[in-house]
Design a protein around this motif. Structure first.
Motif, short mmCIF file in Angstrom:
data_model
loop_
_atom_site.label_atom_id
_atom_site.label_comp_id
_atom_site.label_asym_id
_atom_site.label_seq_id
_atom_site.Cartn_x
_atom_site.Cartn_y
_atom_site.Cartn_z
N ALA A 85 0.84 -1.20 0.00
CA ALA A 85 0.00 0.00 0.00
C ALA A 85 0.87 1.25 0.00
CB ALA A 85 -0.94 -0.01 1.20
N ASP A 86 1.97 1.23 0.77
CA ASP A 86 2.88 2.37 0.79
C ASP A 86 3.57 2.55 -0.56
OD1 ASP A 86 2.26 3.01 3.38
OD2 ASP A 86 3.99 1.98 4.25
N PHE A 97 -1.95 6.23 -6.35
CA PHE A 97 -1.90 6.47 -7.78
C PHE A 97 -3.26 6.18 -8.41
CE2 PHE A 97 2.60 5.23 -6.96
CZ PHE A 97 3.17 6.44 -7.29
N GLU A 98 -3.52 6.83 -9.52
CA GLU A 98 -4.72 6.56 -10.30
C GLU A 98 -4.32 5.68 -11.48
OE1 GLU A 98 -6.13 10.40 -11.49
OE2 GLU A 98 -6.58 11.03 -9.44
N SER A 102 -4.47 12.58 -14.19
CA SER A 102 -3.29 13.38 -13.89
C SER A 102 -2.39 12.81 -12.79
CB SER A 102 -3.73 14.79 -13.50
OG SER A 102 -4.49 14.74 -12.31
N HIS A 103 -2.87 11.81 -12.06
CA HIS A 103 -2.04 11.25 -10.99
C HIS A 103 -1.71 9.78 -11.27
CE1 HIS A 103 -0.66 10.49 -6.80
NE2 HIS A 103 -0.24 11.73 -6.96
N ARG A 104 -1.59 9.44 -12.54
CA ARG A 104 -1.18 8.08 -12.89
C ARG A 104 0.32 7.91 -12.61
NH1 ARG A 104 -1.83 8.46 -19.42
NH2 ARG A 104 -0.49 10.29 -19.68
N ARG A 105 0.75 6.65 -12.52
CA ARG A 105 2.15 6.38 -12.19
C ARG A 105 3.06 6.69 -13.38
NH1 ARG A 105 2.62 0.42 -10.47
NH2 ARG A 105 1.43 0.19 -12.37
N VAL A 106 4.15 7.38 -13.09
CA VAL A 106 5.21 7.60 -14.08
C VAL A 106 6.53 7.26 -13.42
CG1 VAL A 106 3.95 9.34 -15.40
CG2 VAL A 106 5.43 10.06 -13.53
N ILE A 107 7.52 6.91 -14.24
CA ILE A 107 8.81 6.51 -13.72
C ILE A 107 9.90 7.36 -14.36
CG2 ILE A 107 9.11 4.70 -15.47
CD1 ILE A 107 10.43 2.99 -13.23
N LEU A 108 10.89 7.71 -13.56
CA LEU A 108 12.06 8.44 -14.08
C LEU A 108 13.12 7.43 -14.52
CD1 LEU A 108 12.43 11.34 -11.48
CD2 LEU A 108 11.40 11.42 -13.75
N LYS A 109 14.15 7.89 -15.19
CA LYS A 109 15.24 7.02 -15.65
C LYS A 109 15.92 6.30 -14.49
CE LYS A 109 16.39 9.67 -19.77
NZ LYS A 109 17.41 10.51 -20.43
N CYS A 110 15.95 6.95 -13.32
CA CYS A 110 16.60 6.35 -12.15
C CYS A 110 15.76 5.23 -11.53
CB CYS A 110 16.90 7.43 -11.12
SG CYS A 110 15.42 8.28 -10.53
N GLY A 111 14.49 5.08 -11.94
CA GLY A 111 13.64 4.00 -11.44
C GLY A 111 12.65 4.41 -10.37
N GLY A 115 3.56 10.34 -9.00
CA GLY A 115 2.35 10.73 -9.70
C GLY A 115 2.76 11.70 -10.81
N GLN A 116 2.08 11.63 -11.95
CA GLN A 116 2.48 12.42 -13.13
C GLN A 116 2.52 13.92 -12.83
OE1 GLN A 116 0.15 11.64 -16.61
NE2 GLN A 116 0.90 13.43 -17.70
N ASN A 117 1.46 14.49 -12.31
CA ASN A 117 1.44 15.94 -12.03
C ASN A 117 2.47 16.32 -10.98
OD1 ASN A 117 -0.41 16.69 -13.89
ND2 ASN A 117 -2.07 17.08 -12.45
N CYS A 118 2.62 15.46 -9.97
CA CYS A 118 3.56 15.78 -8.89
C CYS A 118 4.98 15.92 -9.42
CB CYS A 118 3.52 14.71 -7.80
SG CYS A 118 1.95 14.61 -6.94
N ILE A 119 5.44 14.92 -10.20
CA ILE A 119 6.83 14.98 -10.67
C ILE A 119 7.03 16.05 -11.72
CG2 ILE A 119 6.66 13.18 -12.42
CD1 ILE A 119 9.63 13.86 -10.02
#
Length: 156
Positions: A85-86, A97-98, A102-111, A115-119
């Motif tokens: 859950a965390d 995450f949705e 706008s708050h779906r999961r996204v990943i950076l190159k570092c892994g 949330g999309q809007n947050c990052i």
């Protein structure tokens, strides 16, 4: 009448009497057999009940012995669920995450996952991952859908 004939008559009379007695005793014999079967069944039922009670007591002891182990495993599973859950929350805003929006999961190159809007909001102000400080640009986040990463940059 000679002796042989007399013996034959006696034998016939005795056989006839025995057959009559057998016929008279047949219902009694059936009743005795039924009672014997009932008694055997009663003993068998008693034996089975005794065995069932012994098994019930053994199982109760096993349940009692297994309860601490089961409780420990249950606690481990609950901890794992809490951990999952965390992991399913954005580390920037702590919201779940949705699956889209706008708050779906996204990943950076570092892994690291956000949330999309947050990052995107964060990367506009600072050009590095908020977790590990590796260099990151606004075009770096990739959408994650059911565990797969889509290698197309987000459009802003």
């Amino acid at each position: 009448m000679d002796e042989k004939q007399l013996l034959k008559m006696l034998k016939r009379d005795i056989i006839a009497e025995v057959e009559v007695e057998r016929a008279q005793n047949a219902p009694k014999l059936e009743l005795i057999n039924e009672k014997l079967q009932q008694e055997m069944l009663r003993k068998e039922v008693h034996t089975m009940r005794t065995k069932n009670e012994e098994m019930r007591q053994k199982l109760a002891l096993q349940d009692r012995d297994l309860k601490p182990f089961i409780d420990m495993e249950k606690r481990k599973l609950l901890d794992k669920l809490d951990e999952i859950a965390d992991e399913n929350k954005c580390c920037l805003c702590a919201l779940k995450f949705e699956t889209g929006g706008s708050h779906r999961r996204v990943i950076l190159k570092c892994g690291h996952i956000f949330g999309q809007n947050c990052i995107c909001t964060y990367l506009k102000a600072d050009k590095k991952c908020p977790v590990c400080d590796s260099l990151a640009y606004l075009c770096d986040p990739r959408v994650i859908i059911t565990g797969e990463i889509l290698y197309t940059p987000l459009s802003n």
